[in-house]
Design a protein around this motif. Structure first.
Motif, short mmCIF file in Angstrom:
data_model
loop_
_atom_site.label_atom_id
_atom_site.label_comp_id
_atom_site.label_asym_id
_atom_site.label_seq_id
_atom_site.Cartn_x
_atom_site.Cartn_y
_atom_site.Cartn_z
N GLN A 50 0.80 -1.22 0.00
CA GLN A 50 0.00 0.00 0.00
C GLN A 50 0.84 1.27 0.00
N THR A 51 2.14 1.17 0.18
CA THR A 51 2.97 2.37 0.24
C THR A 51 3.17 2.96 -1.15
N CYS A 52 3.46 4.27 -1.18
CA CYS A 52 3.68 4.93 -2.46
C CYS A 52 5.10 4.71 -2.99
N GLY A 53 6.03 4.37 -2.10
CA GLY A 53 7.40 4.07 -2.52
C GLY A 53 8.30 5.27 -2.67
N SER A 56 12.59 6.07 1.33
CA SER A 56 13.39 4.86 1.51
C SER A 56 12.92 3.98 2.67
N PRO A 57 12.54 4.57 3.82
CA PRO A 57 12.10 3.71 4.92
C PRO A 57 10.95 2.79 4.53
N CYS A 58 10.00 3.31 3.73
CA CYS A 58 8.89 2.46 3.30
C CYS A 58 9.33 1.51 2.19
N LEU A 62 10.65 -1.48 4.70
CA LEU A 62 9.60 -2.47 4.92
C LEU A 62 9.90 -3.77 4.19
N GLY A 63 10.55 -3.66 3.01
CA GLY A 63 10.94 -4.87 2.28
C GLY A 63 11.98 -5.67 3.07
N GLN A 64 12.97 -4.96 3.65
CA GLN A 64 13.98 -5.63 4.45
C GLN A 64 13.37 -6.24 5.71
N LEU A 65 12.44 -5.51 6.32
CA LEU A 65 11.77 -6.02 7.51
C LEU A 65 10.97 -7.29 7.18
#
Length: 611
Positions: A50-53, A56-58, A62-65
Motif C-alpha cells: 500500500q505504500t507509495c514508494g 526509503s524507509p517504506c 519495509l521490504g527488508q523487515l
C-alpha cells in the motif's frame, strides 16, 4: 476528440474491489490461535503493497523487515535476528515520511515486544506455540467455554433439551444468556469468511424456548464439605451450582430479597423477563443449594463466623453501587443513579416519569437500559448524553438503534459540567460542554477534548447518572480481605491472598463486566475450590453430539429477528425482541461450519467433554 470521460469501474477494478471485501471478511474472522508471527508478516506485506514508494524507509525498509520476519518463519534466523527486527522497525517508525510506513513498523514493533516468546520459539525450536493448541474460535472466545458447535448441531436435529443440557455443562444460565449475553463468541466466527457470523445467541434462545423444563443432572455423593457463597448474582449462583453438583453443601447469602443480582435488579423486563431468570435459578436451587436472602454480611452475620463454620468461602458480591460524576448540583432533587432507577423498577417500585423531561448521562449498556426504561415510565422526552461519539459508545449497537426507534435522543460529544436547580432544589437543567474528538488513547478509542464552544443548557426535570458501578467492599476490608482501589484482590485462579480458605471472582474483582464473564468466574472458582478441598470432581453432559456432515455451505444471509413495533413496545415492559421461527432456526443452524470437526477442533479431538 473528447477531452474527458466519465469514470466507470473496469472489470479488473470490480474484481479487485471484491477481493478487498473478501480480505476484510477474512481479517474480521481471524480466530484466536493463529500464529502471531505469521499474521504480522501477512499484515506487513499488505502494508508494503500500500505504500507509495517515495521514501526509503517504506520502499526499502519495509521490504527488508519483511525478509527478516520471513527468515524467522523459515527457520533461517537466530536470536540476534529478533533484535535486528526490533531495531529496524524502530528506525522505520521514526524516519518514514507518512503514517502508512510508520504504522506498519509500529505494528511489527508491538508484535516483537508483545509476543517475543513466539519469535524465540520459531528460532530455537522451529515450531509455533499456538499451533499446538489451536482452539475452536467461538468456544475460545466464550469466557465460559461453552460447546457452541455442539449445541448448534443439536438444535439442527431438533434435540433442544439436549442442547440446553450441553450448555449447562459450562453455563447454568442458558435461558438468561439467550436473552442478554453480549455474544463475544460471534466476533471471530469463521462463517464470516463466507458471508456473516452465525446468530449464536438467537439459536440459543430458540433452544431454550422449545426445550421445555430440563432438569439438572444428578449430584455426586455428598462430600460433607460446606461452602459459603456470598452474593446471589450470576457469578455466585454459577459457583454454587457446580459445587453442588460436585457433592458439596453450598449456602448462598444475599443482602437483597430475591436472587439474581444485577440480572434481576439491573436489567429491565423488556430485555430479560423475570420468569426466564427464575427458570434458571430454580434449576440451580434444585441441586440442593441452601439460600439466605435479606442477609447483610457484617451486620446480620459476621465474616469471621462464616470462616469458622465453612470449609471455603466464595466472594461474588458484584458491583452494585452507583458512581458520582463529581459536578456541582449533583445532590439536587431529581438526580438519581441508573442503579437506583433500575433496582426500583426491578423491585416493582418504579418512579412515575409521566410528562417529565429526562437526561441520562453515559454510553454503556446500563445507560441504554436507563434511557429505554425512562421512556417506558412515561417520560415526555429522554435524551442520552455522552462525551464521546456514538460509535465510541460501549453499549450494544442494537440497543442504541432500538432506543432511537423508541423516540430517545442520543446526544454525543457533550461532557456534563453542572446540574442546575430551581429555588426549591429541584433539577431544572443540565449544563454540558461541547467536545470534539481528539487523539486516540491507549484503549484504542479517540479521546474527547474541549471544542471551545459555549456551554449548552438543556432543560430537564430528571437526571439519571449511568457512568459505571462501584464495589461495596468495606465490610470485607475490615475482615482482612485485601483490596485494590475498592476491588477485592484475587489471583486468576480465584484464590485470595492472605486468606487460606477464601476465594473471590466476578465484578467484585474485575469491576463491572458481562453476565457470561461472571458465570465463567463462578466456574473457575468451583473447580479450584473443589481441588482446594482435596477432590477432583468432573462436570460433564450425558449428550452425544451429532457427527459433522460435509456440505458445500453456500453463501446465505444471517437470520436476525427484529423487535416488536417501537410504538407498541415503548408502552410496556413486555419482551421487546422477537425469536426465530423454526424455519429460521433450521437455516441458521445449518450455516455452522462445524469448526469442532473441520479445521481447528481436530487438533484437540473436537471438544472438551468434561472439565
Amino acid at each position: 476528440m473528447s477531452r474527458m470521460y466519465i469514470e466507470t469501474p473496469s472489470r479488473a477494478q470490480t474484481v479487485v474491489e471484491g477481493l478487498y471485501r473478501d480480505v476484510e471478511r477474512r481479517i474480521a474472522a481471524s480466530p484466536p490461535g493463529l500464529c502471531p508471527v505469521d499474521m504480522a508478516l501477512s499484515f506487513l506485506r499488505l502494508c508494503h503493497a500500500q505504500t507509495c514508494g517515495k521514501c526509503s524507509p517504506c520502499r526499502i525498509g519495509l521490504g527488508q523487515l519483511t525478509r527478516l520476519v520471513e527468515s524467522v518463519l523459515d527457520g533461517e534466523a537466530n536470536l540476534e535476528t529478533i533484535n535486528l527486527i526490533e531495531k529496524t522497525a524502530r528506525v522505520i517508525a521514526a524516519s518514514s515520511d507518512c503514517a502508512i510506513g510508520a504504522e506498519a513498523a509500529e505494528m511489527v514493533l508491538r508484535g516483537v515486544q508483545g509476543f517475543r516468546e513466539d519469535y524465540v520459539e520459531h528460532v530455537v525450536n522451529h515450531r509455533c506455540i499456538t499451533g499446538l493448541t489451536q482452539p475452536v474460535p467461538c468456544v475460545s472466545l466464550c469466557p465460559a467455554g461453552v460447546d457452541i458447535p455442539g449445541y448448534i448441531a443439536l438444535i439442527n436435529e431438533k434435540r433442544y433439551a439436549d442442547a440446553v443440557r450441553l450448555i449447562r455443562k459450562d453455563n447454568p444460565f442458558p435461558s438468561t444468556c439467550a436473552f442478554v449475553c453480549e455474544h463475544p463468541c460471534e466476533a471471530r466466527c469463521r462463517r464470516s469468511m463466507v458471508d456473516a457470523p452465525i446468530n449464536i445467541c438467537g439459536l440459543k434462545r430458540y433452544a431454550v424456548e422449545h426445550a421445555g423444563v430440563v432438569p439438572a443432572p444428578a449430584c455426586a455423593p455428598s462430600t460433607g464439605k460446606r461452602i459459603a457463597v456470598i452474593g446471589g448474582g450470576p457469578g455466585g449462583l454459577s459457583a454454587a451450582y457446580f459445587l453442588s453438583l460436585m457433592g458439596h453443601q453450598v449456602v448462598v447469602y444475599d443482602r437483597l430479597e430475591k436472587l439474581g443480582g444485577m440480572l434481576r435488579y439491573g436489567i429491565p423486563d423488556y430485555r430479560l423477563p423475570q420468569a426466564v431468570l427464575d427458570a434458571d435459578i430454580d434449576c440451580i436451587l434444585s441441586t440442593g443449594v441452601e439460600v439466605h436472602t435479606g442477609v447483610s454480611i457484617g451486620e446480620d452475620i459476621s465474616f469471621e463466623r462464616l470462616e469458622d463454620e465453612f470449609d471455603a468461602i466464595y466472594l461474588s458480591i458484584g458491583a452494585q453501587n452507583d458512581k458520582k460524576i463529581g459536578i456541582p448540583g449533583e445532590d439536587s432533587t431529581g438526580v438519581l443513579s441508573a442503579v437506583e432507577l433500575l433496582r426500583a423498577t426491578g423491585s416493582g417500585k418504579a418512579p412515575d416519569f409521566t410528562g417529565k423531561h429526562v437526561v441520562v448521562i453515559g454510553g454503556g449498556n446500563v445507560s441504554m437500559d436507563a434511557t429505554r426504561t425512562a421512556r417506558r415510565l412515561g417520560a415526555a422526552s429522554v435524551t442520552c448524553m455522552y462525551r464521546r461519539r456514538v460509535e465510541d459508545m460501549t453499549a450494544l449497537a442494537d440497543e442504541i438503534a432500538e432506543a432511537a426507534e423508541e423516540g430517545c435522543e442520543i446526544m454525543p460529544l457533550q461532557a456534563p459540567v453542572a446540574i442546575e436547580a430551581d429555588e426549591q432544589g429541584n433539577v431544572c437543567a443540565i449544563v454540558t460542554r461541547p467536545q470534539q474528538i481528539g487523539p486516540v488513547g491507549k484503549d484504542g478509542r479517540p479521546r474527547p477534548v474541549n471544542a471551545g464552544l459555549p456551554d449548552l443548557h438543556t432543560p430537564c426535570d430528571i437526571v439519571v447518572v449511568a457512568i459505571g458501578q462501584g464495589i461495596d467492599s468495606k465490610t470485607f476490608e475490615e475482615a482482612g480481605i485485601p483490596t485494590v482501589r475498592g476491588a477485592i484482590s484475587a489471583l486468576p485462579d480465584s484464590f485470595v491472598k492472605e486468606k487460606s480458605k477464601v476465594f473471590a471472582g466476578g465484578d467484585a474483582v474485575t469491576g463491572p463486566a458481562t453476565v457470561i464473564r461472571a458465570v465463567a468466574a463462578g466456574k473457575v472458582a468451583a473447580a479450584n475450590i473443589d481441588a482446594f478441598l482435596g477432590f477432583h470432581h468432573e462436570i460433564s453432559a450425558d449428550v452425544t453430539v451429532p457427527p459433522a456432515r460435509l456440505t458445500n455451505t453456500p453463501a446465505c444471509g444471517r437470520v436476525q429477528p427484529g423487535c416488536r413495533p417501537a410504538a407498541e413496545r415503548v408502552c410496556d415492559f413486555e419482551l421487546a425482541s422477537l425469536g426465530m421461527t423454526e424455519g429460521e432456526a433450521m437455516q441458521e443452524s445449518s450455516r455452522c461450519l462445524r469448526c469442532d470437526h473441520f479445521g481447528y477442533g481436530n487438533f484437540k479431538g473436537g471438544r472438551q467433554e468434561r472439565w
